[in-house]
Enzyme design. Structure first.
Site, PDB file in Angstrom:
ATOM      1  N   TRP A 104       8.029 -30.730 -27.168  1.00  0.00           N
ATOM      2  CA  TRP A 104       9.252 -30.922 -27.948  1.00  0.00           C
ATOM      3  C   TRP A 104      10.489 -30.363 -27.250  1.00  0.00           C
ATOM      4  O   TRP A 104      11.566 -30.967 -27.329  1.00  0.00           O
ATOM      5  CB  TRP A 104       9.073 -30.325 -29.347  1.00  0.00           C
ATOM      6  CG  TRP A 104       8.075 -31.098 -30.126  1.00  0.00           C
ATOM      7  CD1 TRP A 104       6.848 -30.689 -30.554  1.00  0.00           C
ATOM      8  CD2 TRP A 104       8.188 -32.475 -30.533  1.00  0.00           C
ATOM      9  NE1 TRP A 104       6.201 -31.710 -31.208  1.00  0.00           N
ATOM     10  CE2 TRP A 104       6.995 -32.811 -31.209  1.00  0.00           C
ATOM     11  CE3 TRP A 104       9.185 -33.433 -30.392  1.00  0.00           C
ATOM     12  CZ2 TRP A 104       6.775 -34.082 -31.741  1.00  0.00           C
ATOM     13  CZ3 TRP A 104       8.961 -34.702 -30.916  1.00  0.00           C
ATOM     14  CH2 TRP A 104       7.775 -35.019 -31.587  1.00  0.00           C
ATOM     15  N   ASP A 179      14.797 -24.172 -31.714  1.00  0.00           N
ATOM     16  CA  ASP A 179      13.983 -25.052 -32.559  1.00  0.00           C
ATOM     17  C   ASP A 179      12.846 -24.207 -33.118  1.00  0.00           C
ATOM     18  O   ASP A 179      11.921 -23.838 -32.395  1.00  0.00           O
ATOM     19  CB  ASP A 179      13.451 -26.222 -31.729  1.00  0.00           C
ATOM     20  CG  ASP A 179      12.578 -27.171 -32.543  1.00  0.00           C
ATOM     21  OD1 ASP A 179      12.265 -26.865 -33.713  1.00  0.00           O
ATOM     22  OD2 ASP A 179      12.182 -28.220 -31.991  1.00  0.00           O
ATOM     23  N   LYS A 203       6.400 -28.249 -42.040  1.00  0.00           N
ATOM     24  CA  LYS A 203       5.347 -27.388 -41.499  1.00  0.00           C
ATOM     25  C   LYS A 203       5.227 -26.108 -42.330  1.00  0.00           C
ATOM     26  O   LYS A 203       4.220 -25.882 -42.973  1.00  0.00           O
ATOM     27  CB  LYS A 203       5.638 -27.077 -40.030  1.00  0.00           C
ATOM     28  CG  LYS A 203       5.740 -28.350 -39.181  1.00  0.00           C
ATOM     29  CD  LYS A 203       6.186 -28.088 -37.763  1.00  0.00           C
ATOM     30  CE  LYS A 203       6.458 -29.392 -37.014  1.00  0.00           C
ATOM     31  NZ  LYS A 203       5.275 -30.239 -36.859  1.00  0.00           N
TER      32      LYS A 203
END
Length: 368
Positions: A104, A179, A203
């Protein structure tokens, strides 16, 4: 109906606390005696504004967010933030820095430059040096003091890496942009060490559909006027998060999760449980005499996403299939990595991790 309890090990959308789902079920047709379901509630109504206010205040309490930080609940997922961060914070800067340590953060690095003239420098790259099996320590990052910001992902969901100590930079360095999608609210850290934090909800926060952005107030002065308002942090702040219709139900569900976390004793308490869950799974891997393999350097292992394999693709597929039959669901590894991945976010109960560890032992006994 399954003979076993069902445990959801998906990396996202992930498990939600049972108590949260029960509350949502009870309030599905009538929220708090208002006669309105949240799904059909105007985002400008006093009813929803109260939900939004309490969600923000509970998040501030959980993370001890300083008063000079603003909170937004945006749409578009964390991947939208790859571009929004650059568009808003890099204006007028020649460079911004990026740390690439897995799937990511690599995609973020590749995307950030597309909608800005700012050069995105590669400050550190775990792949070239470690093949995403280790993490370059912040002291080794090649950061340009004149860069707009330094972007990194603290936990790599796909590759199973996580900074054991949450990184911070020394004074005089560019603001950190992080992030935190796959670890926010899982352990304590200092929000004041960061310029901007963003996290997709699906999540540890709530269901898919909302992304939390926590931004230091002074950085909003960087937001340029020549980008569309819908991508401009300042426009959202000036309209109290109501520039467009927010993802009302996802915000409501996130607020229930925040309330649940406070009832558990807060982030510090859940961090201890998360440490124990990870300890159990890595113990099962390391104690298997090589039957299960995790190649990540121990100090860089993720406590949120535990990746492992047997070294035999057919046996890995059998493991996932048989685990599913016993209620241990969605353990297949990411498509580019293979093997297995157990995501053990806050809502995964200790019993689920113990059940997986027991299954791993039994599977090894039968196929080892």
């Amino acid at each position: 109906m399954s003979l076993y309890p069902i445990y959801n090990f998906s990396a996202g959308p992930a498990a939600l606390p049972e108590a949260v789902l029960q509350t949502a079920q009870q309030e599905m047709l009538d929220y708090n005696g208002t006669g309105f379901p949240v799904m059909a509630m105007s985002h400008r109504s006093e009813m929803f504004l109260s939900i939004l206010h309490h969600a923000e205040e509970d998040l501030r309490r959980l993370l001890k967010i300083p008063s000079n930080y603003k909170i937004l609940f945006l749409q578009g997922g964390a991947t939208t933030q790859f571009n929004m961060v650059a568009m808003n914070l890099a204006h007028g800067f020649r460079t911004a820095d990026a740390v690439v340590t897995g799937n990511w953060s690599r995609i973020a690095y590749e995307q950030m430059e597309r909608l800005t003239d700012t050069e995105i420098r590669l400050a550190a790259h775990g792949g070239e040096q470690f093949d995403y099996l280790d993490l370059p320590e912040p002291e080794t990052w090649d950061v340009d003091r004149n860069s707009a910001f330094v972007h990194f992902a603290v936990n790599e969901t796909v590759n199973g890496l996580q900074y054991g100590k949450v990184p911070r930079l020394s004074d005089g360095m560019p603001p950190l942009v992080c992030d935190m999608s796959s670890e926010i609210l899982s352990r304590e850290f200092e929000v004041a060490d960061y310029g901007l934090i963003y996290a997709g909800a699906q999540k540890n926060i709530g269901p898919a559909g909302v992304t939390v952005v926590i931004v230091r107030e002074d950085l909003l002065d960087r937001c340029p006027d020549n980008i569309p308002d819908v991508f401009n942090y300042r426009s959202h702040i000036e309209r109290n998060g109501m520039y467009n219709t927010p993802s009302t139900y996802s915000i409501y569900m996130s607020g229930l999760v925040f309330r649940w976390l406070l009832a558990q004793g807060g982030v510090g308490k859940i961090e201890k449980i998360n440490h124990l869950k990870a300890q159990i799974l890595y113990g099962a891997i390391d104690g298997s005499d090589g039957f299960y393999i995790n190649r990540i350097r121990p100090n860089a292992r993720s406590k949120m996403n535990v990746v492992f394999q047997t070294g035999n693709e057919e046996l890995d597929r059998r493991f996932v299939f048989e685990a599913e039959l016993q209620g241990l669901c969605l353990l297949k590894g990411y498509k580019s990595v293979g093997g297995m991945r157990a995501s053990i976010y806050n809502a995964m109960p200790l019993e689920g991790v113990r059940a997986l560890a027991d299954f791993m032992s039994d599977f090894q006994r039968r196929y080892g």
